[in-house]
Scaffold this motif. Structure first.
Motif, PDB file in Angstrom:
ATOM      1  N   ARG A  59      50.955  31.285  46.325  1.00 54.86           N
ATOM      2  CA  ARG A  59      51.276  32.716  46.337  1.00 54.86           C
ATOM      3  C   ARG A  59      51.779  33.181  44.977  1.00 54.86           C
ATOM      4  O   ARG A  59      51.398  34.255  44.496  1.00 54.86           O
ATOM      5  CB  ARG A  59      52.330  33.016  47.404  1.00 54.86           C
ATOM      6  CG  ARG A  59      51.785  32.968  48.800  1.00 54.86           C
ATOM      7  CD  ARG A  59      52.835  33.304  49.817  1.00 54.86           C
ATOM      8  NE  ARG A  59      52.298  33.198  51.160  1.00 54.86           N
ATOM      9  CZ  ARG A  59      53.026  33.248  52.244  1.00 54.86           C
ATOM     10  NH1 ARG A  59      54.328  33.418  52.159  1.00 54.86           N
ATOM     11  NH2 ARG A  59      52.479  33.144  53.428  1.00 54.86           N
ATOM     12  N   LEU A  60      52.631  32.374  44.345  1.00 52.87           N
ATOM     13  CA  LEU A  60      53.122  32.743  43.024  1.00 52.87           C
ATOM     14  C   LEU A  60      51.984  32.781  42.015  1.00 52.87           C
ATOM     15  O   LEU A  60      51.950  33.652  41.132  1.00 52.87           O
ATOM     16  CB  LEU A  60      54.207  31.764  42.564  1.00 52.87           C
ATOM     17  CG  LEU A  60      55.546  31.897  43.268  1.00 52.87           C
ATOM     18  CD1 LEU A  60      56.485  30.781  42.823  1.00 52.87           C
ATOM     19  CD2 LEU A  60      56.162  33.249  42.975  1.00 52.87           C
ATOM     20  N   TYR A  61      51.035  31.854  42.126  1.00 55.22           N
ATOM     21  CA  TYR A  61      49.890  31.851  41.221  1.00 55.22           C
ATOM     22  C   TYR A  61      49.052  33.116  41.410  1.00 55.22           C
ATOM     23  O   TYR A  61      48.612  33.737  40.453  1.00 55.22           O
ATOM     24  CB  TYR A  61      49.040  30.600  41.456  1.00 55.22           C
ATOM     25  CG  TYR A  61      47.812  30.552  40.595  1.00 55.22           C
ATOM     26  CD1 TYR A  61      47.900  30.242  39.245  1.00 55.22           C
ATOM     27  CD2 TYR A  61      46.559  30.829  41.127  1.00 55.22           C
ATOM     28  CE1 TYR A  61      46.774  30.209  38.448  1.00 55.22           C
ATOM     29  CE2 TYR A  61      45.425  30.798  40.343  1.00 55.22           C
ATOM     30  CZ  TYR A  61      45.541  30.474  39.008  1.00 55.22           C
ATOM     31  OH  TYR A  61      44.425  30.451  38.220  1.00 55.22           O
ATOM     32  N   LEU A  62      48.843  33.498  42.678  1.00 53.35           N
ATOM     33  CA  LEU A  62      48.075  34.716  42.946  1.00 53.35           C
ATOM     34  C   LEU A  62      48.783  35.957  42.408  1.00 53.35           C
ATOM     35  O   LEU A  62      48.151  36.852  41.840  1.00 53.35           O
ATOM     36  CB  LEU A  62      47.824  34.867  44.447  1.00 53.35           C
ATOM     37  CG  LEU A  62      46.838  33.863  45.048  1.00 53.35           C
ATOM     38  CD1 LEU A  62      46.790  34.014  46.555  1.00 53.35           C
ATOM     39  CD2 LEU A  62      45.464  34.051  44.446  1.00 53.35           C
ATOM     40  N   VAL A  63      50.093  36.000  42.566  1.00 53.23           N
ATOM     41  CA  VAL A  63      50.849  37.139  42.040  1.00 53.23           C
ATOM     42  C   VAL A  63      50.737  37.176  40.527  1.00 53.23           C
ATOM     43  O   VAL A  63      50.528  38.235  39.933  1.00 53.23           O
ATOM     44  CB  VAL A  63      52.330  37.057  42.494  1.00 53.23           C
ATOM     45  CG1 VAL A  63      53.203  38.010  41.704  1.00 53.23           C
ATOM     46  CG2 VAL A  63      52.433  37.354  43.974  1.00 53.23           C
ATOM     47  N   LYS A  64      50.841  36.009  39.886  1.00 57.64           N
ATOM     48  CA  LYS A  64      50.715  35.955  38.425  1.00 57.64           C
ATOM     49  C   LYS A  64      49.345  36.457  37.988  1.00 57.64           C
ATOM     50  O   LYS A  64      49.230  37.264  37.065  1.00 57.64           O
ATOM     51  CB  LYS A  64      50.928  34.520  37.937  1.00 57.64           C
ATOM     52  CG  LYS A  64      50.840  34.383  36.432  1.00 57.64           C
ATOM     53  CD  LYS A  64      50.954  32.943  36.010  1.00 57.64           C
ATOM     54  CE  LYS A  64      49.587  32.328  35.965  1.00 57.64           C
ATOM     55  NZ  LYS A  64      49.496  31.060  35.298  1.00 57.64           N
ATOM     56  N   CYS A  65      48.302  35.987  38.663  1.00 59.89           N
ATOM     57  CA  CYS A  65      46.938  36.401  38.294  1.00 59.89           C
ATOM     58  C   CYS A  65      46.721  37.887  38.578  1.00 59.89           C
ATOM     59  O   CYS A  65      46.031  38.570  37.835  1.00 59.89           O
ATOM     60  CB  CYS A  65      45.906  35.573  39.050  1.00 59.89           C
ATOM     61  SG  CYS A  65      45.873  33.860  38.530  1.00 59.89           S
ATOM     62  N   GLU A  66      47.311  38.361  39.657  1.00 59.70           N
ATOM     63  CA  GLU A  66      47.113  39.758  40.058  1.00 59.70           C
ATOM     64  C   GLU A  66      47.770  40.717  39.079  1.00 59.70           C
ATOM     65  O   GLU A  66      47.249  41.787  38.807  1.00 59.70           O
ATOM     66  CB  GLU A  66      47.702  39.954  41.451  1.00 59.70           C
ATOM     67  CG  GLU A  66      47.404  41.280  42.076  1.00 59.70           C
ATOM     68  CD  GLU A  66      47.902  41.342  43.508  1.00 59.70           C
ATOM     69  OE1 GLU A  66      48.429  42.394  43.882  1.00 59.70           O
ATOM     70  OE2 GLU A  66      47.769  40.344  44.226  1.00 59.70           O
ATOM     71  N   TYR A  67      48.912  40.348  38.541  1.00 62.14           N
ATOM     72  CA  TYR A  67      49.635  41.247  37.651  1.00 62.14           C
ATOM     73  C   TYR A  67      49.346  40.999  36.183  1.00 62.14           C
ATOM     74  O   TYR A  67      49.708  41.814  35.347  1.00 62.14           O
ATOM     75  CB  TYR A  67      51.142  41.141  37.906  1.00 62.14           C
ATOM     76  CG  TYR A  67      51.545  41.832  39.176  1.00 62.14           C
ATOM     77  CD1 TYR A  67      51.660  43.210  39.216  1.00 62.14           C
ATOM     78  CD2 TYR A  67      51.778  41.109  40.332  1.00 62.14           C
ATOM     79  CE1 TYR A  67      52.003  43.864  40.378  1.00 62.14           C
ATOM     80  CE2 TYR A  67      52.128  41.752  41.513  1.00 62.14           C
ATOM     81  CZ  TYR A  67      52.239  43.125  41.521  1.00 62.14           C
ATOM     82  OH  TYR A  67      52.575  43.768  42.672  1.00 62.14           O
ATOM     83  N   ARG A  68      48.708  39.877  35.831  1.00 61.09           N
ATOM     84  CA  ARG A  68      48.467  39.570  34.425  1.00 61.09           C
ATOM     85  C   ARG A  68      47.527  40.587  33.786  1.00 61.09           C
ATOM     86  O   ARG A  68      47.811  41.109  32.713  1.00 61.09           O
ATOM     87  CB  ARG A  68      47.882  38.167  34.279  1.00 61.09           C
ATOM     88  CG  ARG A  68      47.519  37.858  32.840  1.00 61.09           C
ATOM     89  CD  ARG A  68      46.833  36.533  32.724  1.00 61.09           C
ATOM     90  NE  ARG A  68      47.830  35.488  32.757  1.00 61.09           N
ATOM     91  CZ  ARG A  68      47.527  34.206  32.840  1.00 61.09           C
ATOM     92  NH1 ARG A  68      46.280  33.837  32.923  1.00 61.09           N
ATOM     93  NH2 ARG A  68      48.471  33.302  32.840  1.00 61.09           N
ATOM     94  N   ALA A  69      46.400  40.888  34.429  1.00 61.66           N
ATOM     95  CA  ALA A  69      45.398  41.779  33.837  1.00 61.66           C
ATOM     96  C   ALA A  69      45.926  43.202  33.648  1.00 61.66           C
ATOM     97  O   ALA A  69      45.782  43.761  32.553  1.00 61.66           O
ATOM     98  CB  ALA A  69      44.130  41.773  34.678  1.00 61.66           C
ATOM     99  N   PRO A  70      46.551  43.830  34.652  1.00 65.62           N
ATOM    100  CA  PRO A  70      47.051  45.192  34.419  1.00 65.62           C
ATOM    101  C   PRO A  70      48.132  45.257  33.339  1.00 65.62           C
ATOM    102  O   PRO A  70      48.149  46.183  32.532  1.00 65.62           O
ATOM    103  CB  PRO A  70      47.621  45.613  35.777  1.00 65.62           C
ATOM    104  CG  PRO A  70      46.986  44.733  36.767  1.00 65.62           C
ATOM    105  CD  PRO A  70      46.681  43.455  36.066  1.00 65.62           C
TER     106      PRO A  70
END
Length: 119
Positions: A59-70
């Motif tokens: 979940r933390l990895y997904l959150v990191k990936c989700e917020y990295r691009a924006p």
């Protein structure tokens, strides 16, 4: 609750030859309680903790990936805006350029309008 090891039933103050009654009692407790109940229960508890940790890590990895691009796009846009010239400077250049073209003069400032000539 918490289970404690019961005191040996056949404890004595004088040593016994191996296997003493205390050793037999300890081995009996080891086989009947620890190996059959306590160790599997704690292994299941450990497995559940590892699986929970894995889920949280995903979940933390997904959150990191989700917020990295924006966030990266926002930072790049901010840097691009800071790299652009100020609006006052652009307006000044445009006024000078249009005033030079309107007068038909070139003041030598390098801002020349291309003239379309037909040969």
């Amino acid at each position: 609750g918490i289970k404690t090891v019961p005191a040996p039933l056949n404890a004595s103050t004088t040593p016994h030859p191996f296997p003493s009654l205390e050793a037999i009692h300890a081995l009996n407790y080891l086989v009947t309680h620890l190996l059959s109940k306590s160790i599997p229960a704690h292994l299941n508890q450990f497995r559940a903790a590892v699986e929970s940790n894995t889920v949280i890590t995903k979940r933390l990895y997904l959150v990191k990936c989700e917020y990295r691009a924006p966030i990266r796009a926002n930072m790049e846009g901010w840097l691009a805006l800071n790299a652009a010239p100020k609006i006052d400077l652009v307006e000044k250049y445009l006024r000078e350029y249009h005033s030079d073209v309107g007068d038909g003069q070139n003041s030598g400032n390098g801002l020349r309008r291309k003239s379309s000539s037909v040969s």
